[in-house]
Design an enzyme around this catalytic site. Structure first.
Site, PDB file in Angstrom:
ATOM      1  N   HIS A  59       9.309  -1.440  -4.212  1.00 10.50           N
ATOM      2  CA  HIS A  59       8.268  -0.495  -4.619  1.00 10.50           C
ATOM      3  C   HIS A  59       7.356  -0.147  -3.440  1.00 10.50           C
ATOM      4  O   HIS A  59       7.145   1.024  -3.109  1.00 10.50           O
ATOM      5  CB  HIS A  59       7.474  -1.128  -5.762  1.00 10.50           C
ATOM      6  CG  HIS A  59       6.442  -0.243  -6.365  1.00 10.50           C
ATOM      7  ND1 HIS A  59       6.571   0.315  -7.611  1.00 10.50           N
ATOM      8  CD2 HIS A  59       5.225   0.176  -5.913  1.00 10.50           C
ATOM      9  CE1 HIS A  59       5.502   1.056  -7.898  1.00 10.50           C
ATOM     10  NE2 HIS A  59       4.668   0.961  -6.883  1.00 10.50           N
ATOM     11  N   GLU A  60       6.820  -1.184  -2.793  1.00  7.82           N
ATOM     12  CA  GLU A  60       5.885  -0.948  -1.690  1.00  7.82           C
ATOM     13  C   GLU A  60       6.575  -0.330  -0.479  1.00  7.82           C
ATOM     14  O   GLU A  60       5.976   0.457   0.257  1.00  7.82           O
ATOM     15  CB  GLU A  60       5.189  -2.245  -1.300  1.00  7.82           C
ATOM     16  CG  GLU A  60       4.327  -2.856  -2.391  1.00  7.82           C
ATOM     17  CD  GLU A  60       3.290  -1.897  -2.938  1.00  7.82           C
ATOM     18  OE1 GLU A  60       2.880  -0.964  -2.215  1.00  7.82           O
ATOM     19  OE2 GLU A  60       2.888  -2.063  -4.098  1.00  7.82           O
TER      20      GLU A  60
ATOM     21  N   HIS B 126       6.506   3.360  -0.960  1.00  9.60           N
ATOM     22  CA  HIS B 126       5.234   3.923  -0.504  1.00  9.60           C
ATOM     23  C   HIS B 126       5.204   4.043   1.018  1.00  9.60           C
ATOM     24  O   HIS B 126       4.794   5.068   1.569  1.00  9.60           O
ATOM     25  CB  HIS B 126       4.080   3.002  -0.918  1.00  9.60           C
ATOM     26  CG  HIS B 126       3.693   3.093  -2.361  1.00  9.60           C
ATOM     27  ND1 HIS B 126       3.489   4.282  -3.009  1.00  9.60           N
ATOM     28  CD2 HIS B 126       3.433   2.117  -3.269  1.00  9.60           C
ATOM     29  CE1 HIS B 126       3.134   4.042  -4.266  1.00  9.60           C
ATOM     30  NE2 HIS B 126       3.099   2.735  -4.442  1.00  9.60           N
TER      31      HIS B 126
ATOM     32  N   HIS C  40       7.278   6.793   2.332  1.00 14.65           N
ATOM     33  CA  HIS C  40       6.628   8.078   2.048  1.00 14.65           C
ATOM     34  C   HIS C  40       5.567   8.358   3.112  1.00 14.65           C
ATOM     35  O   HIS C  40       5.486   9.464   3.666  1.00 14.65           O
ATOM     36  CB  HIS C  40       6.011   8.036   0.652  1.00 14.65           C
ATOM     37  CG  HIS C  40       5.688   9.383   0.088  1.00 14.65           C
ATOM     38  ND1 HIS C  40       5.323   9.573  -1.230  1.00 14.65           N
ATOM     39  CD2 HIS C  40       5.655  10.631   0.652  1.00 14.65           C
ATOM     40  CE1 HIS C  40       5.100  10.863  -1.441  1.00 14.65           C
ATOM     41  NE2 HIS C  40       5.279  11.520  -0.318  1.00 14.65           N
TER      42      HIS C  40
END
Length: 626
Positions: free
Chosen positions: A416-417, A420, A423
């Site tokens: 998940h991180e 980020h 991105h």
């Protein structure tokens, strides 16, 4: 983008779940000191500033630069050249200020009890407030200039082409921008406005002390934020119940203080909404992303309509666990009793690297290099900020804070991180500073897309029915926690702000009863809603960033659609997806997502994800023959 304060921008941390991610497992002993963790498991903040003398030099420089910007006051739009000079100076100031704040805050996050970095963060906050005050004239002066003049400037001066979208955003939000004097006064309130969040963080991360309980083998264990979720996943129901009651009772003992802190935060939201001429705090929060309120309301309505699917899953959970009554502390323990999955961090890294292979060779290579070169702070240590987040400052690689506990959930947190962080990486490398910081609305898309790809990879690489059941259960838990639970949080925020706006007092009694009723609405059909849950609102850090949590729900819906396109269509879908990541904030989020292949103005992505939830419940029931 209206005249948003730099303080508000740089404090926009991507905290995950509810601060429930775990940390290093220290058994019954105290958490280790940071000095006891190997350097390869720590992030490398020296990549921002080699030493604090460099931080001090930038602190001095940013004040000099903002004074140069302030010298343009009263003549900023006198010519196209002057406007370009001012906008470049503003970017220069904001970029340097971002570095100052991100470094100071992440140093404090290493150990919230360290007075040196408490002081450095306070200084960064004070500098940010001073800078915001000095440059508060910029937007009002731009908006005092006729639109036709601004558009002519953009055509006359090639350098202003870069700022075309920035200026269009300002013009759209013109009704909510005040005079230069009022904006300067408002900017000066920034440090006070951040006080509720800061006070809560100090209480929640540095001061709060949870009780000692006995683990499965009868050994005493000190509850911490990181260990709480670990205990709720225990197969020993006594451990789950004692952890649940121990943590929430600790918050209950401080309910008056916590209600006062949260009330101050809500009043701050209402104050800014009123001053900026919005009907309410919800409209103010959504307007910056140009997101219609209908998107928020449609999300709540769609999830409410689909509560029978949640209840079907809860009934399955009750049957599989063999319980006469399902309680709130029974919601997190895995449903596969004979599977004990322990995933050390290094193994988690290798698995995640394989899972993201569908995103292409370049994406996989950059992620692998980042994970091996100081992007990540891995383990829970004494005083470290709980939970997980990714953050970045322009011109430096992104960073990830974890509190890894060797669980499957922690591997998903890493994926998940990393989403980020990637991105950030693509956005910062493709966009100039003014458009590099993607908006919160799209923030959860890349992260949850990575989680979906990890789930797909794990299911593709195992034929073990128990493992498959475990993974499907994890996927269901992700959807329950992200789509149902975060939407429930979003509904709570809407009720709280409406109550306060109508003159109601946010007393501990009102907050507890309102939260308890919501949990009952969502869960009571198949679950005993234990009274301690009424205090759960008090431990959710996201509530201090109003109307943030709904973006988890919309984000997982968009990510579900995009991940399916990537797996189904291959390179064309990957190219569109990477283009979205590179888009940063160069357009509003809904058009950016539409170009990637998903329309979030339609309720269909949310409904499709809810239909997926129902299918997964059936798949899990078949595997468990329940």
């Amino acid at each position: 983008m209206r005249n948003r304060t730099m303080l508000g921008m740089v404090e926009d941390i991507r905290r995950e779940a509810d601060g429930e991610a775990g940390g290093v497992n220290c058994g019954a002993g105290q958490l280790p000191l940071r000095s006891e963790v190997e350097d390869r498991y720590k992030w490398r903040l020296e990549d921002i500033y080699p030493d604090e003398d460099c931080w001090e030099a930038d602190a001095k420089q940013v004040l000099e630069d903002v004074r140069k910007l302030a010298s343009l006051k009263g003549r900023l739009t006198a010519s196209a050249a002057t406007l370009l000079e001012g906008l470049k100076l503003q970017d220069q100031v904001n970029e340097r200020l971002s570095r100052l704040f991100v470094y100071a805050k992440m140093r404090r996050d290493e150990d919230n009890a360290n007075p040196k970095y408490q002081a450095l963060t306070d200084r960064a906050t004070s500098i940010a407030v001073q800078v915001d005050s000095e440059k508060a004239f910029v937007v009002p002066e731009i908006l005092a200039t006729p639109e036709e003049t601004l558009r002519a400037y953009v055509e006359q001066e090639p350098g202003l082409a870069l700022y075309r979208f920035y200026l269009e955003q300002l013009i759209r939000q013109k009704p909510h921008v005040l005079s230069a004097e009022q904006e300067q006064l408002l900017a000066g309130t920034g440090e006070m406005a951040s006080a509720p969040s800061h006070i809560f963080s100090m209480f929640n991360d540095a001061d709060i002390q949870f009780p000692v309980i006995e683990d499965e083998s009868g050994k005493p264990v000190q509850l911490t934020h990181g260990r709480y979720m670990q205990m709720l996943q225990s197969r020993d129901r006594r451990v789950r119940r004692e952890a649940f009651e121990g943590v929430l009772e600790t918050y209950r003992k401080n309910r008056n203080t916590l209600a006062a802190i949260y009330s101050a935060s809500v009043k701050k939201d209402l104050f800014y909404a009123q001053v900026r001429r919005y009907p309410g705090a919800l409209e103010a929060a959504l307007d910056e992303d140009d997101v219609p309120v209908a998107v928020y309301d449609n999300l709540i309505a769609a999830v409410r309509e689909s509560l029978p699917a949640l209840h079907k899953y809860l009934a399955l959970r009750k049957r599989v666990l063999g319980l006469d009554e399902l309680h709130m502390y029974d919601l997190y323990t895995p449903l596969v009793p004979d599977l004990d999955v322990k995933i050390p961090y290094d193994q988690a890294v290798e698995t995640v690297k394989e899972a993201i292979r569908p995103l292409g060779e370049e994406y996989q290579r950059v992620a692998a290099e980042g994970l091996a070169s100081g992007w990540v702070d891995v383990f829970e240590t004494r005083g470290k900020t709980s939970g997980a987040y990714s953050w970045a400052t322009y011109g430096v690689h992104p960073y990830i804070l974890l509190n890894h506990q060797d669980t499957l959930n922690d591997m998903f947190t890493l994926a998940h991180e990393l989403g980020h962080a990637m991105h950030y990486y693509y956005s910062m490398n493709a966009q100039p500073f003014v458009y590099a910081n993607y908006t919160i609305f799209v923030a959860e898309v890349a992260s949850t897309c990575n989680e979906a790809l990890l789930t797909h990879h794990l299911l593709e690489t195992t034929d073990d029915p128990k493992m498959r059941a475990y993974l499907i259960n994890h996927h269901l838990e992700t959807l329950r926690g992200t789509l149902f639970r975060q939407t429930m949080f979003a509904e709570f925020e809407k009720l709280v702000h409406r109550h306060a706006q109508e003159g109601g007092a946010l007393t501990p009694e009102w907050l507890c009863e309102t939260y308890y009723q919501l949990v009952s609405d969502y869960f009571s059909a198949e679950c005993t809603v234990d009274r301690p849950i009424e205090m759960e609102w008090a431990r959710i850090p996201h509530f201090y960033s109003a109307f943030y949590v709904y973006k988890y729900a919309t984000g997982i819906s968009a990510a579900t659609a995009l991940s399916q396109k990537i797996l189904r269509e291959g390179e064309p879908a990957v190219e569109a997806y990477l283009s979205f990541l590179k888009g940063g904030a160069s357009d509003y989020p809904i058009p950016l997502l539409r170009r990637a292949g998903v329309d979030m103005e339609s309720p269909e992505p949310v409904r499709e994800t809810l239909r997926l939830f129902t299918r997964l419940v059936d798949d899990l029931a078949a595997l468990l023959q329940a």
